[in-house]
Write an enzyme that holds these catalytic residues in place. Structure first.
Site, PDB file in Angstrom:
ATOM      1  N   ARG A 184       0.811  -1.245   0.000  1.00 42.04           N
ATOM      2  CA  ARG A 184       0.000   0.000   0.000  1.00 42.04           C
ATOM      3  C   ARG A 184       0.834   1.279   0.000  1.00 42.04           C
ATOM      4  NH1 ARG A 184      -3.042  -3.139   3.727  1.00 42.04           N
ATOM      5  NH2 ARG A 184      -4.714  -4.167   2.590  1.00 42.04           N
ATOM      6  N   LYS A 186       3.209  11.169 -11.252  1.00 46.14           N
ATOM      7  CA  LYS A 186       2.319  10.317 -12.050  1.00 46.14           C
ATOM      8  C   LYS A 186       3.054   9.022 -12.326  1.00 46.14           C
ATOM      9  CE  LYS A 186      -0.740  13.392 -14.593  1.00 46.14           C
ATOM     10  NZ  LYS A 186      -1.135  13.880 -15.944  1.00 46.14           N
ATOM     11  N   GLU A 203       8.914  17.533 -25.163  1.00 52.91           N
ATOM     12  CA  GLU A 203       8.296  17.917 -23.878  1.00 52.91           C
ATOM     13  C   GLU A 203       8.868  19.253 -23.386  1.00 52.91           C
ATOM     14  OE1 GLU A 203       5.683  16.406 -22.723  1.00 52.91           O
ATOM     15  OE2 GLU A 203       5.852  14.215 -22.827  1.00 52.91           O
ATOM     16  N   LYS A 223       7.345  22.737 -14.471  1.00 52.99           N
ATOM     17  CA  LYS A 223       6.511  21.607 -14.061  1.00 52.99           C
ATOM     18  C   LYS A 223       6.234  21.655 -12.565  1.00 52.99           C
ATOM     19  CE  LYS A 223       5.239  16.897 -14.474  1.00 52.99           C
ATOM     20  NZ  LYS A 223       5.308  15.639 -15.168  1.00 52.99           N
ATOM     21  N   GLU A 260      -4.289  16.748 -10.609  1.00 57.62           N
ATOM     22  CA  GLU A 260      -4.917  17.121 -11.878  1.00 57.62           C
ATOM     23  C   GLU A 260      -6.428  17.276 -11.789  1.00 57.62           C
ATOM     24  OE1 GLU A 260      -2.917  15.544 -15.411  1.00 57.62           O
ATOM     25  OE2 GLU A 260      -4.865  15.473 -16.383  1.00 57.62           O
ATOM     26  N   ARG A 287      -3.275  21.339 -13.858  1.00 55.76           N
ATOM     27  CA  ARG A 287      -2.213  20.387 -14.251  1.00 55.76           C
ATOM     28  C   ARG A 287      -2.451  19.790 -15.642  1.00 55.76           C
ATOM     29  NH1 ARG A 287       1.051  15.692 -10.893  1.00 55.76           N
ATOM     30  NH2 ARG A 287       2.173  14.957 -12.737  1.00 55.76           N
ATOM     31  N   ASN A 328      -0.609  18.416 -20.524  1.00 56.77           N
ATOM     32  CA  ASN A 328      -0.981  17.423 -21.526  1.00 56.77           C
ATOM     33  C   ASN A 328      -1.194  18.012 -22.908  1.00 56.77           C
ATOM     34  OD1 ASN A 328      -1.198  14.698 -20.653  1.00 56.77           O
ATOM     35  ND2 ASN A 328      -2.653  15.433 -19.136  1.00 56.77           N
ATOM     36  N   HIS A 345      -1.153  15.799 -25.971  1.00 63.37           N
ATOM     37  CA  HIS A 345      -1.102  14.402 -25.521  1.00 63.37           C
ATOM     38  C   HIS A 345      -2.359  13.608 -25.894  1.00 63.37           C
ATOM     39  CE1 HIS A 345       2.404  15.767 -23.429  1.00 63.37           C
ATOM     40  NE2 HIS A 345       2.585  14.648 -22.753  1.00 63.37           N
ATOM     41  N   HIS A 385       7.108   8.398 -27.442  1.00 63.20           N
ATOM     42  CA  HIS A 385       6.151   9.292 -26.778  1.00 63.20           C
ATOM     43  C   HIS A 385       6.366  10.751 -27.221  1.00 63.20           C
ATOM     44  CE1 HIS A 385       3.515  10.854 -23.669  1.00 63.20           C
ATOM     45  NE2 HIS A 385       4.484  11.631 -23.250  1.00 63.20           N
TER      46      HIS A 385
HETATM   47  P1  NAD Z   1      12.164   5.201 -22.260  1.00 64.06           P
HETATM   48  O1  NAD Z   1      12.074   5.058 -20.829  1.00 64.06           O
HETATM   49  O2  NAD Z   1      11.642   4.102 -23.116  1.00 64.06           O
HETATM   50  O3  NAD Z   1      13.672   5.500 -22.646  1.00 64.06           O
HETATM   51  C1  NAD Z   1      13.994   5.688 -23.995  1.00 64.06           C
HETATM   52  C2  NAD Z   1      15.140   4.767 -24.444  1.00 64.06           C
HETATM   53  O4  NAD Z   1      16.371   5.287 -23.989  1.00 64.06           O
HETATM   54  C3  NAD Z   1      15.058   3.357 -23.916  1.00 64.06           C
HETATM   55  O5  NAD Z   1      15.482   2.466 -24.899  1.00 64.06           O
HETATM   56  C4  NAD Z   1      16.043   3.377 -22.750  1.00 64.06           C
HETATM   57  O6  NAD Z   1      16.561   2.117 -22.448  1.00 64.06           O
HETATM   58  C5  NAD Z   1      17.112   4.277 -23.292  1.00 64.06           C
HETATM   59  N1  NAD Z   1      17.927   4.981 -22.320  1.00 64.06           N
HETATM   60  C6  NAD Z   1      17.536   5.523 -21.152  1.00 64.06           C
HETATM   61  N2  NAD Z   1      18.524   6.250 -20.630  1.00 64.06           N
HETATM   62  C7  NAD Z   1      19.566   6.157 -21.482  1.00 64.06           C
HETATM   63  C8  NAD Z   1      20.853   6.711 -21.497  1.00 64.06           C
HETATM   64  N3  NAD Z   1      21.265   7.567 -20.582  1.00 64.06           N
HETATM   65  N4  NAD Z   1      21.689   6.367 -22.522  1.00 64.06           N
HETATM   66  C9  NAD Z   1      21.256   5.534 -23.506  1.00 64.06           C
HETATM   67  N5  NAD Z   1      20.024   5.019 -23.557  1.00 64.06           N
HETATM   68  C10 NAD Z   1      19.189   5.327 -22.555  1.00 64.06           C
HETATM   69  O7  NAD Z   1      11.396   6.525 -22.774  1.00 64.06           O
HETATM   70  P2  NAD Z   1      11.300   8.007 -22.203  1.00 64.06           P
HETATM   71  O8  NAD Z   1      11.176   8.869 -23.389  1.00 64.06           O
HETATM   72  O9  NAD Z   1      12.338   8.287 -21.201  1.00 64.06           O
HETATM   73  O10 NAD Z   1       9.916   7.994 -21.428  1.00 64.06           O
HETATM   74  C11 NAD Z   1       8.704   7.767 -22.104  1.00 64.06           C
HETATM   75  C12 NAD Z   1       7.693   7.254 -21.109  1.00 64.06           C
HETATM   76  O11 NAD Z   1       7.463   8.260 -20.127  1.00 64.06           O
HETATM   77  C13 NAD Z   1       6.347   6.939 -21.723  1.00 64.06           C
HETATM   78  O12 NAD Z   1       5.899   5.702 -21.225  1.00 64.06           O
HETATM   79  C14 NAD Z   1       5.456   8.054 -21.238  1.00 64.06           C
HETATM   80  O13 NAD Z   1       4.122   7.665 -21.105  1.00 64.06           O
HETATM   81  C15 NAD Z   1       6.065   8.375 -19.907  1.00 64.06           C
HETATM   82  N6  NAD Z   1       5.792   9.734 -19.415  1.00 64.06           N
HETATM   83  C16 NAD Z   1       5.354   9.866 -18.146  1.00 64.06           C
HETATM   84  C17 NAD Z   1       5.140  11.111 -17.628  1.00 64.06           C
HETATM   85  C18 NAD Z   1       4.736  11.261 -16.188  1.00 64.06           C
HETATM   86  O14 NAD Z   1       4.386  12.363 -15.781  1.00 64.06           O
HETATM   87  N7  NAD Z   1       4.811  10.210 -15.396  1.00 64.06           N
HETATM   88  C19 NAD Z   1       5.348  12.252 -18.412  1.00 64.06           C
HETATM   89  C20 NAD Z   1       5.813  12.085 -19.718  1.00 64.06           C
HETATM   90  C21 NAD Z   1       6.022  10.802 -20.215  1.00 64.06           C
HETATM   91  N1  GLY Z   2       3.176  14.754 -18.083  1.00 62.30           N
HETATM   92  C1  GLY Z   2       1.932  15.258 -17.598  1.00 62.30           C
HETATM   93  C2  GLY Z   2       1.881  15.419 -16.126  1.00 62.30           C
HETATM   94  O1  GLY Z   2       2.790  15.124 -15.408  1.00 62.30           O
HETATM   95  O2  GLY Z   2       0.888  15.860 -15.641  1.00 62.30           O
END
Ligand code: NAD
Ligand code: GLY
Length: 360
Positions: free
Chosen positions: A118, A140, A182, A224, A234, A238, A242, A245, A262
């Site tokens: 939890r 998030k 972003e 942010k 949100e 907030r 998006n 998105h 993404h």
């Molecule tokens: P990812 O986590 O898939 O990383 C992208 C690629 O880079 C992967 O292949 C990873 O292994 C590689 N990688 C990571 N660090 C590296 C480094 N230093 N050197 C070499 N390779 C490296 O993708 P991302 O773009 O980081 O994140 C996208 C995800 O984030 C999506 O699932 C999206 O929905 C989520 N997201 C969440 C929020 C939130 O608020 N929680 C906001 C925006 C996006």
């Molecule tokens: N990436 C959208 C949020 O964090 O609200």
């Protein structure tokens, strides 16, 4: 090192930004309150940075989970591997999870931390530009469902965020560009001055100039943190984070998770959002061309992939901003000022999609 704060009362935490932070154990250790830690990473990041983190955590009851790499693995099934390891190694409620990687690892680890017994503590160590400027901040967490992106999750704030900008040196070019999408988002939604700065510094960011990247991470996290502090869960403002998105998530889901990154989907989605804002007469057409130029300069797509309007509309109705069956979108009143509106019709959306070449 620069430090920002996310002000959320007793859930407040620092964001550390700088070069070489992964090699500073004290940053991690001061946010670990118990004796147990579990590091979650993926195959790619493990080979680059896991040894350094492991070294920092010597003396603690240590476990690790190395997940397969990719958005297609951001699922409930793969998430279960984290619970399996926690239980196998007898982690209790005082454990701390550490997310070492991009947004996929960060979102999954955060959700595991939100739900294990939890709720336990976790720390974000983001290693992609996208995760340093966005996903590691704000709490998030979650995983995808085959029918909708990020549909299963929870709000759960980390103990701290350690954004080591030197990790960006190993990031593939395509991933760097995806992160810049972003960054541009913050300029569009709430920081017109930053948008101007981005136009002047696009090539420096692409060339991985450390000063430009550090500034981009700092300004993005600052924006942010301000938005999240006003509306953690949100219920209002907030949602501006998006921008693009709703279109973007539809693209990611329709194309198959991982095929469009993404950030790429967000870029094409922001183009549709700005075009719709212009179509409604809210902002001048010249701003549409201006955004297209900036996105192209950082090697991001400005048009959606081959999809139908019907596919878009169906997937957009699964968006978390939909309330009582009413689509709500983030649009722009000007560069630097986003609003959330339900004042759009299906016909408005169809028109913007048709103008962008999307078939009925
Ligand atoms: P990812 O986590 O898939 O990383 C992208 C690629 O880079 C992967 O292949 C990873 O292994 C590689 N990688 C990571 N660090 C590296 C480094 N230093 N050197 C070499 N390779 C490296 O993708 P991302 O773009 O980081 O994140 C996208 C995800 O984030 C999506 O699932 C999206 O929905 C989520 N997201 C969440 C929020 C939130 O608020 N929680 C906001 C925006 C996006
Ligand atoms: N990436 C959208 C949020 O964090 O609200």
């Amino acid at each position: 090192m620069q430090t920002l704060h996310v002000d959320l009362g007793d859930r407040s935490y620092p964001i550390y930004i700088g070069q070489g932070l992964i090699g500073q154990p004290e940053l991690l250790l001061k946010h670990i309150t118990g004796k147990q830690v579990l590091v979650v990473t993926n195959e790619t990041v493990a080979s680059l940075y896991l040894a350094q983190i492991r070294q920092s955590l010597q003396g603690l009851h240590y476990s690790e989970v190395i997940l397969p790499d990719g958005e297609q693995h951001k699922t409930l099934n793969v998430l279960a591997r984290i619970y399996d390891q926690l239980l196998k190694d007898k982690h209790n409620r005082t454990t701390t999870l550490i997310a070492l990687g991009g947004g996929v690892v960060g979102d999954m680890t955060g959700y595991a931390a939100a739900s294990y017994q939890r709720g336990v503590n976790f720390i974000q160590v983001p290693t992609t530009l996208l995760s340093q400027v966005d996903s590691s901040v704000g709490g998030k967490t979650g995983v995808n469902h085959p029918l909708g992106k990020n549909m299963i999750g929870a709000f759960h704030q980390p103990q701290c965020v350690i954004a080591d900008t030197s990790t960006l040196a190993s990031l593939p070019d395509r991933e760097l560009s995806a992160g810049i999408a972003e960054v541009i988002k913050y300029g569009l939604i709430c920081d017109a001055e930053f948008y101007d700065w981005l136009e002047c510094n696009a090539s420096s960011m692409l060339a991985r100039d450390q000063a430009a990247l550090s500034e981009a991470v700092y300004r993005s996290c600052q924006n942010k943190a301000e938005v999240v502090a006003q509306d953690e869960k949100e219920s209002g403002i907030r949602a501006i984070l998006n921008l693009g998105h709703t279109f973007g998530h539809a693209i990611e889901t329709a194309q198959g998770y991982g095929n469009w990154l993404h950030g790429e989907a967000v870029a094409a989605g922001m183009m549709l959002a700005i075009k719709l804002s212009a179509q409604l007469g809210w902002i001048p057409q010249a701003e549409v061309a201006r955004l297209a130029q900036l996105l192209q300069a950082v090697k991001l797509p400005i048009a959606p992939p081959a999809m139908t309007q019907r596919q878009f509309l169906e997937l957009m109705m699964v968006d978390k901003k939909v309330l009582d069956g009413q689509l709500r979108l983030v649009l722009l009143e000007s560069v630097g000022k986003a609003i959330i509106t339900a004042n759009i019709t299906t016909e408005d959306v169809k028109k913007v999609l048709a103008d962008a070449g999307v078939q009925a």
